[in-house]
Scaffold this motif. Structure first.
Motif, PDB file in Angstrom:
ATOM      1  N   VAL A 117      37.025  32.458  37.600  1.00  0.00           N
ATOM      2  CA  VAL A 117      37.710  33.452  38.420  1.00  0.00           C
ATOM      3  C   VAL A 117      37.188  33.305  39.846  1.00  0.00           C
ATOM      4  O   VAL A 117      35.998  33.501  40.086  1.00  0.00           O
ATOM      5  N   ARG A 135      44.489  39.674  39.694  1.00  0.00           N
ATOM      6  CA  ARG A 135      44.027  40.781  40.531  1.00  0.00           C
ATOM      7  C   ARG A 135      42.827  40.383  41.378  1.00  0.00           C
ATOM      8  O   ARG A 135      42.775  40.671  42.586  1.00  0.00           O
ATOM      9  N   LEU A 136      41.870  39.696  40.784  1.00  0.00           N
ATOM     10  CA  LEU A 136      40.673  39.294  41.523  1.00  0.00           C
ATOM     11  C   LEU A 136      40.979  38.186  42.531  1.00  0.00           C
ATOM     12  O   LEU A 136      40.372  38.132  43.603  1.00  0.00           O
ATOM     13  N   THR A 153      42.392  39.863  45.443  1.00  0.00           N
ATOM     14  CA  THR A 153      41.323  40.538  46.187  1.00  0.00           C
ATOM     15  C   THR A 153      40.640  39.571  47.138  1.00  0.00           C
ATOM     16  O   THR A 153      40.324  39.918  48.288  1.00  0.00           O
ATOM     17  N   ILE A 171      39.523  35.197  29.325  1.00  0.00           N
ATOM     18  CA  ILE A 171      39.810  35.713  30.669  1.00  0.00           C
ATOM     19  C   ILE A 171      41.247  36.227  30.691  1.00  0.00           C
ATOM     20  O   ILE A 171      42.189  35.429  30.643  1.00  0.00           O
ATOM     21  N   PRO A 172      41.456  37.541  30.780  1.00  0.00           N
ATOM     22  CA  PRO A 172      42.817  38.091  30.852  1.00  0.00           C
ATOM     23  C   PRO A 172      43.512  37.665  32.141  1.00  0.00           C
ATOM     24  O   PRO A 172      42.914  37.709  33.221  1.00  0.00           O
ATOM     25  N   GLY A 226      45.799  39.105  33.803  1.00  0.00           N
ATOM     26  CA  GLY A 226      45.938  40.207  34.751  1.00  0.00           C
ATOM     27  C   GLY A 226      44.710  40.368  35.621  1.00  0.00           C
ATOM     28  O   GLY A 226      44.810  40.572  36.842  1.00  0.00           O
ATOM     29  N   ASP A 227      43.518  40.276  35.002  1.00  0.00           N
ATOM     30  CA  ASP A 227      42.271  40.383  35.765  1.00  0.00           C
ATOM     31  C   ASP A 227      42.126  39.200  36.720  1.00  0.00           C
ATOM     32  O   ASP A 227      41.678  39.355  37.862  1.00  0.00           O
ATOM     33  N   THR A 282      33.938  35.137  41.974  1.00  0.00           N
ATOM     34  CA  THR A 282      33.016  35.889  41.137  1.00  0.00           C
ATOM     35  C   THR A 282      31.929  34.971  40.598  1.00  0.00           C
ATOM     36  O   THR A 282      32.177  33.829  40.244  1.00  0.00           O
TER      37      THR A 282
END
Length: 204
Positions: A62, A29-30, A33, A22-23, A25-26, A65
């Motif tokens: 995450v 960002r999520l 969100t 799991i990056p 950055g992602d 999700t």
């Protein structure tokens, strides 16, 4: 300091907690969100959002999700709430559980539930007409060694668990069936083998 700034400034700590696939950055960002989608989350203490994200990261989730976990605001404090799919995923990670099925039972369905030395559950949902009101829910864990673990909860038990956990959540009004599955899976998961690190993270 804003929530975005807190998460960005602590990205190295989040990265250290995350599994390698799991990056960071992602993840950030999520997570942001999810905060933007919920005005009450945006009003939470930024440090509490960071701590909730750290709990999610330790479990390899995450937030928001796949239904594995959520950021939940309560009186200005953000909390990480595991979803029922997370308990299933953690059981699979252990290598002992092959599959987990869960379903809500209605009064007009056909069901046979047997406990004892040879537990079994057979459920045939009514596919035409009114299924009637919900009367319970179950979870079946299929083990890699061929065995099964069956957990069934009556409606009264589900509602008792709902009340104990603060049953005023809008999720119970909008998705009663999904929440009922979560309750029975959480009870069943107490008997499932979990990796030590995952169990410690859940305990926290």
């Amino acid at each position: 300091m804003s929530i975005q700034n807190v998460l960005v400034e602590n990205h190295t700590k989040i990265q250290a907690a995350l599994p390698s696939h799991i990056p960071v950055g992602d993840f950030v960002r999520l997570a942001l969100t999810e905060v933007q989608r919920n005005p009450k989350l945006a009003q939470c203490d930024p440090q509490s959002v960071f701590l909730a994200c750290m709990e999610a990261a330790r479990l390899g989730v995450v937030p928001g999700t796949l239904g594995q976990g959520y950021l939940v605001p309560r009186k200005g404090i953000c909390h990480f709430m595991p979803g029922y799919r997370l308990f299933i995923e953690l059981a699979r990670r252990s290598g002992e559980v092959r599959r987990v099925d869960a379903e809500v039972v209605h009064e007009n369905d056909e069901i046979v539930y047997r406990q004892g030395t040879d537990p079994a559950l057979e459920h045939t949902p009514k596919i035409t007409g009114d299924r009637g009101k919900a009367i319970g829910a179950y979870a079946i864990a299929h083990m890699h060694d061929g065995g099964i673990q069956v957990t069934y909860m009556r409606l009264e038990e589900i509602e008792k668990a709902r009340a104990a956990g603060g049953g005023n959540s809008p999720a119970w009004k909008d998705w009663w069936g999904e929440m009922a599955k979560k309750v029975v899976i959480k009870r069943a998961a107490k008997l499932w083998p979990l990796a030590v690190d995952d169990q410690r993270a859940l305990d926290r």
